[in-house]
Write a protein that holds these residues in place. Structure first.
Motif, short mmCIF file in Angstrom:
data_model
loop_
_atom_site.label_atom_id
_atom_site.label_comp_id
_atom_site.label_asym_id
_atom_site.label_seq_id
_atom_site.Cartn_x
_atom_site.Cartn_y
_atom_site.Cartn_z
N ILE A 48 43.88 35.50 46.59
CA ILE A 48 42.90 35.21 45.55
C ILE A 48 43.33 33.88 44.92
CG2 ILE A 48 41.79 35.94 43.42
CD1 ILE A 48 42.70 38.82 44.06
N LYS A 49 42.48 32.88 45.00
CA LYS A 49 42.81 31.56 44.47
C LYS A 49 43.14 31.65 42.98
CE LYS A 49 41.14 26.87 43.96
NZ LYS A 49 40.05 25.94 44.11
N GLY A 50 44.30 31.11 42.62
CA GLY A 50 44.70 31.05 41.21
C GLY A 50 45.21 32.36 40.64
N VAL A 51 45.43 33.36 41.47
CA VAL A 51 45.93 34.65 41.00
C VAL A 51 47.25 34.92 41.70
CG1 VAL A 51 45.47 37.13 40.89
CG2 VAL A 51 43.60 35.51 40.57
N LEU B 85 35.34 31.17 34.63
CA LEU B 85 34.51 32.35 34.86
C LEU B 85 35.12 33.25 35.95
CD1 LEU B 85 32.00 33.97 34.23
CD2 LEU B 85 30.74 32.54 35.84
N THR B 86 35.63 32.64 37.00
CA THR B 86 36.29 33.40 38.07
C THR B 86 37.53 34.10 37.53
OG1 THR B 86 35.47 31.85 39.72
CG2 THR B 86 37.34 33.22 40.36
N ASN B 87 38.33 33.37 36.74
CA ASN B 87 39.51 33.97 36.09
C ASN B 87 39.12 35.21 35.30
OD1 ASN B 87 41.72 32.49 36.81
ND2 ASN B 87 41.60 31.12 35.06
N LEU B 88 38.10 35.06 34.48
CA LEU B 88 37.68 36.15 33.62
C LEU B 88 37.17 37.34 34.42
CD1 LEU B 88 37.59 36.79 30.68
CD2 LEU B 88 35.35 35.75 30.53
N MET B 89 36.50 37.08 35.51
CA MET B 89 35.99 38.18 36.34
C MET B 89 37.14 38.98 36.96
SD MET B 89 32.68 36.21 37.91
CE MET B 89 32.33 37.37 39.18
#
Length: 143
Positions: free
Chosen positions: A33-36, A59-63
């Motif tokens: 997962i990009k950035g995770v 937004l992706t981070n928050l999801m």
């Protein structure tokens, strides 16, 4: 106080010794997962195991973080001391979403007498955290 060189040498010795004492391939940045990513942190005042959400797209981070929030009670059953922080500020001032478990014992990377307890904490906690992630990986990635 330690010189920069001595401080760097102790940090390197800490992590090298941890790797030799508990050899295993950790998931860490390989969540797909990009950035995770999972992270081990240890410094002069604290140690912790983290699950960080740092995708450039907020937004992706928050999801992804919301997916983990929906699993919060399940994770708390596995690791009761887990902390969810929607606005964790890093030392560089960047604010991220972080789920983490702090080491409860007194610790300093400069005190070799505190290393063994920290190693056991890092190993046991990350093992539980990774196992939880792998069990719910499909759900977490289903955004």
């Amino acid at each position: 106080m330690f010189s920069k060189e001595e401080s760097a040498r102790l940090r390197k010795e800490f992590w090298t010794s941890f790797g030799k004492s508990f050899p295993r391939k950790w998931l860490l940045y390989n969540t797909k997962i990009k950035g995770v990513a999972f992270k081990f942190l240890a410094d002069r005042k604290k140690a912790m195991v983290c699950f960080d959400f740092e995708n450039p797209d907020e937004l992706t981070n928050l999801m992804y973080y919301d997916q983990m929030l929906s699993l919060k009670s399940l994770l708390e059953n596995e690791i009761p001391e887990v902390i969810f922080d929607n606005n964790y500020e890093l030392e560089n001032g960047k604010v991220i979403h972080r789920i983490y478990i702090p080491h409860q014992q007194k610790f300093s990377i400069y005190n070799k007498n505190s290393w063994r307890d920290c190693y056991e904490f890092l190993y046991e906690t990350m093992s539980k955290f990774e196992l939880f992630f792998l069990e719910y990986e499909d759900f977490i990635k289903s955004i």
